[in-house]
Design a protein around this motif. Structure first.
Motif, PDB file in Angstrom:
ATOM      1  N   THR A 141      -9.337  -5.732  -7.467  1.00  0.00           N
ATOM      2  CA  THR A 141      -9.433  -5.857  -5.736  1.00  0.00           C
ATOM      3  C   THR A 141     -10.065  -4.667  -5.890  1.00  0.00           C
ATOM      4  O   THR A 141     -10.352  -3.908  -5.494  1.00  0.00           O
ATOM      5  CB  THR A 141      -7.655  -5.937  -5.784  1.00  0.00           C
ATOM      6  N   PHE A 143      -9.576  -1.766  -2.514  1.00  0.00           N
ATOM      7  CA  PHE A 143      -8.842  -0.772  -1.892  1.00  0.00           C
ATOM      8  C   PHE A 143      -9.531   0.397  -0.711  1.00  0.00           C
ATOM      9  O   PHE A 143     -10.185   1.379  -1.450  1.00  0.00           O
ATOM     10  CB  PHE A 143      -7.467  -0.013  -3.131  1.00  0.00           C
ATOM     11  N   TYR A 145      -9.381   3.996   1.467  1.00  0.00           N
ATOM     12  CA  TYR A 145      -8.185   4.020   1.674  1.00  0.00           C
ATOM     13  C   TYR A 145      -8.499   5.513   2.235  1.00  0.00           C
ATOM     14  O   TYR A 145      -9.516   6.820   1.421  1.00  0.00           O
ATOM     15  CB  TYR A 145      -6.996   5.118   0.705  1.00  0.00           C
ATOM     16  N   ILE A 167      -8.959   2.567 -12.043  1.00  0.00           N
ATOM     17  CA  ILE A 167      -9.118   2.740 -10.614  1.00  0.00           C
ATOM     18  C   ILE A 167     -10.357   3.722 -10.131  1.00  0.00           C
ATOM     19  O   ILE A 167     -10.984   4.252 -10.984  1.00  0.00           O
ATOM     20  CB  ILE A 167      -8.483   3.407  -9.798  1.00  0.00           C
ATOM     21  N   GLU A 200      -2.613  -5.478  -6.852  1.00  0.00           N
ATOM     22  CA  GLU A 200      -2.783  -6.276  -5.355  1.00  0.00           C
ATOM     23  C   GLU A 200      -2.350  -4.537  -4.817  1.00  0.00           C
ATOM     24  O   GLU A 200      -0.829  -4.012  -5.035  1.00  0.00           O
ATOM     25  CB  GLU A 200      -2.139  -6.971  -5.166  1.00  0.00           C
ATOM     26  N   ILE A 201      -3.033  -4.470  -3.543  1.00  0.00           N
ATOM     27  CA  ILE A 201      -2.575  -3.190  -1.866  1.00  0.00           C
ATOM     28  C   ILE A 201      -1.717  -3.395  -1.237  1.00  0.00           C
ATOM     29  O   ILE A 201      -2.340  -5.011  -0.919  1.00  0.00           O
ATOM     30  CB  ILE A 201      -3.837  -2.651  -2.503  1.00  0.00           C
ATOM     31  N   LEU A 203       0.715  -2.496   1.904  1.00  0.00           N
ATOM     32  CA  LEU A 203       0.713  -0.788   2.958  1.00  0.00           C
ATOM     33  C   LEU A 203       1.897  -1.868   3.771  1.00  0.00           C
ATOM     34  O   LEU A 203       1.984  -2.653   4.387  1.00  0.00           O
ATOM     35  CB  LEU A 203      -0.366  -0.651   4.096  1.00  0.00           C
ATOM     36  N   VAL A 209       1.296   3.388   1.183  1.00  0.00           N
ATOM     37  CA  VAL A 209       0.568   2.836   0.143  1.00  0.00           C
ATOM     38  C   VAL A 209       0.674   1.784  -1.503  1.00  0.00           C
ATOM     39  O   VAL A 209       1.530   3.550  -1.821  1.00  0.00           O
ATOM     40  CB  VAL A 209      -0.708   3.573  -0.760  1.00  0.00           C
ATOM     41  N   LEU A 211       1.138  -0.875  -4.914  1.00  0.00           N
ATOM     42  CA  LEU A 211      -0.158  -1.369  -5.783  1.00  0.00           C
ATOM     43  C   LEU A 211       1.474  -1.873  -6.469  1.00  0.00           C
ATOM     44  O   LEU A 211       1.707  -2.648  -7.434  1.00  0.00           O
ATOM     45  CB  LEU A 211      -0.392  -0.613  -6.590  1.00  0.00           C
ATOM     46  N   ARG A 229       3.858   3.173  -6.345  1.00  0.00           N
ATOM     47  CA  ARG A 229       3.549   3.651  -5.223  1.00  0.00           C
ATOM     48  C   ARG A 229       3.142   5.373  -5.257  1.00  0.00           C
ATOM     49  O   ARG A 229       2.825   5.849  -5.979  1.00  0.00           O
ATOM     50  CB  ARG A 229       5.049   4.434  -4.153  1.00  0.00           C
ATOM     51  N   PRO A 236      -6.170   8.578  -4.701  1.00  0.00           N
ATOM     52  CA  PRO A 236      -5.100   7.537  -5.573  1.00  0.00           C
ATOM     53  C   PRO A 236      -6.404   7.893  -6.830  1.00  0.00           C
ATOM     54  O   PRO A 236      -5.457   7.133  -8.072  1.00  0.00           O
ATOM     55  CB  PRO A 236      -5.809   6.032  -5.020  1.00  0.00           C
ATOM     56  N   TRP A 242       0.364   8.182  -8.999  1.00  0.00           N
ATOM     57  CA  TRP A 242       1.209   6.630  -8.849  1.00  0.00           C
ATOM     58  C   TRP A 242       2.470   7.105  -9.698  1.00  0.00           C
ATOM     59  O   TRP A 242       2.642   7.317 -10.566  1.00  0.00           O
ATOM     60  CB  TRP A 242      -0.079   6.073  -9.444  1.00  0.00           C
TER      61      TRP A 242
END
Length: 326
Positions: A141, A143, A145, A167, A200-201, A203, A209, A211, A229, A236, A242
């Motif tokens: 996915t 993201f 930011y 990531i 999946e992100i 907001l 943010v 996840l 979070r 990130p 996180w």
């Protein structure tokens, strides 16, 4: 007169019921120009549905936009497609492999310059990967930011079969700019079978943010959604930024005909004022990872701390108010 009031029947014109379709594993939705594009795992192609009302998804025509080659690294087991609008073009990210074994599964990218993704030509941009760690990699996915674009996916570390979340920063929509960083691995009892997948992100209104991810294996009745979070204004790419919540945010509810809920997407109502989640679930126990998984949606809200509140899966056939504006 009977002396008491009869229950008020819901206005069926203003309601809908789950499931939205009879089949639709790994559902995902994107909005563009007042139109919703829906997709899900078919296993053998990528199909889009186009609608202006998610509650009317069943009436939306289905268009096959891409069929895999007969042979090659992306020929089999087409999973979890996601459509994204990036730099004025459409991109489809999907998982595929070269055989019916899941072990060669990787993530690939298609590009389309048409304004409407159900038209035009989809061009193969190849596999998106960390070339220094080219292992099992699924459920990618995007993201965006603070002016930077990131790719998040589920994969192996090359040493075991535990599915972790990774990531990396992106150079362009089909190329990574950095090595991958592990940001999550199963640690709690409810994250059974060594699986974190389907990132999946999400907001909130304050642009915090989150996840959301799936756990425990779709072949079990323990599939569920977890939540992470990102620290406010933090990088990130730093795993310590996180925080994984200690409890799942969505689990099965047998009495509501909801087993193994997971692998979700998010969208907003037509008027932009409501947040909604779409996810799949089985209607009976023991149905596993097959086509019986059906797409369902329900409104999510936010608590006073800005955390998402989903509640339990809404019962099959129970009327829900349509998303605002439909």
């Amino acid at each position: 007169m009977t002396g008491f009031c009869q229950p008020v029947k819901p206005d069926t014109a203003a309601t809908f019921t789950n499931p939205l379709l009879q089949s639709g594993p790994d559902p995902w939705v994107i909005q563009d120009g007042g139109v919703y594009y829906y997709m899900a795992t078919t296993g053998h192609n990528i199909t889009l549905r186009k609608t202006r009302a998610m509650s009317a998804l069943a009436a939306a025509p289905a268009t096959v936009v891409w069929t895999p080659p007969a042979k090659g690294p992306n020929a089999r087991d087409i999973w979890a497609p996601e459509l994204h609008r990036l730099d004025g073009k459409w991109y489809l990210y999907y998982t595929a492999g070269s055989s019916d074994s899941i072990h060669p599964q990787h993530t690939f990218v298609l590009e389309n310059t048409a304004a409407d993704p159900t038209t035009g030509t989809w061009v193969n941009k190849g596999q998106i990967r960390d070339t220094a760690a080219d292992h099992f990699a699924i459920d990618g996915t995007i993201f965006s930011y603070k002016g930077q674009r990131y790719f998040i996916w589920s994969g192996h570390n090359g040493k075991d079969n535990v599915q972790r979340l990774y990531i990396a920063r992106m150079k362009n929509p089909w190329t990574l700019a950095t090595r991958r960083v592990e940001i999550a691995a199963p640690r709690y009892a409810w994250e059974k079978n060594g699986i974190n997948e389907g990132p999946e992100i999400l907001l909130n209104r304050q642009q915090d943010v989150f996840l959301v991810f799936s756990v425990s294996g779709c072949w079990t009745d323990d599939y569920a959604l977890g939540l992470m979070r990102l620290k406010k204004n933090a990088d990130p790419m730093v795993a310590a930024n996180w925080t994984k919540m200690p409890e799942p945010i969505l689990t099965g509810k047998p009495e509501n005909g909801a087993f193994s809920p997971g692998h979700n997407g998010f969208f907003t109502s037509v008027n932009g004022k409501e947040d909604w989640i779409i996810y799949h679930a089985n209607s009976r126990a023991g149905q596993g990872c097959g086509g019986q998984r059906n797409p369902r949606m329900q409104r999510l809200t936010w608590d006073r701390n800005g955390l998402p509140v989903i509640g339990g899966p809404v019962k099959i056939g129970e009327p829900q108010h349509k998303p605002a504006g439909e």
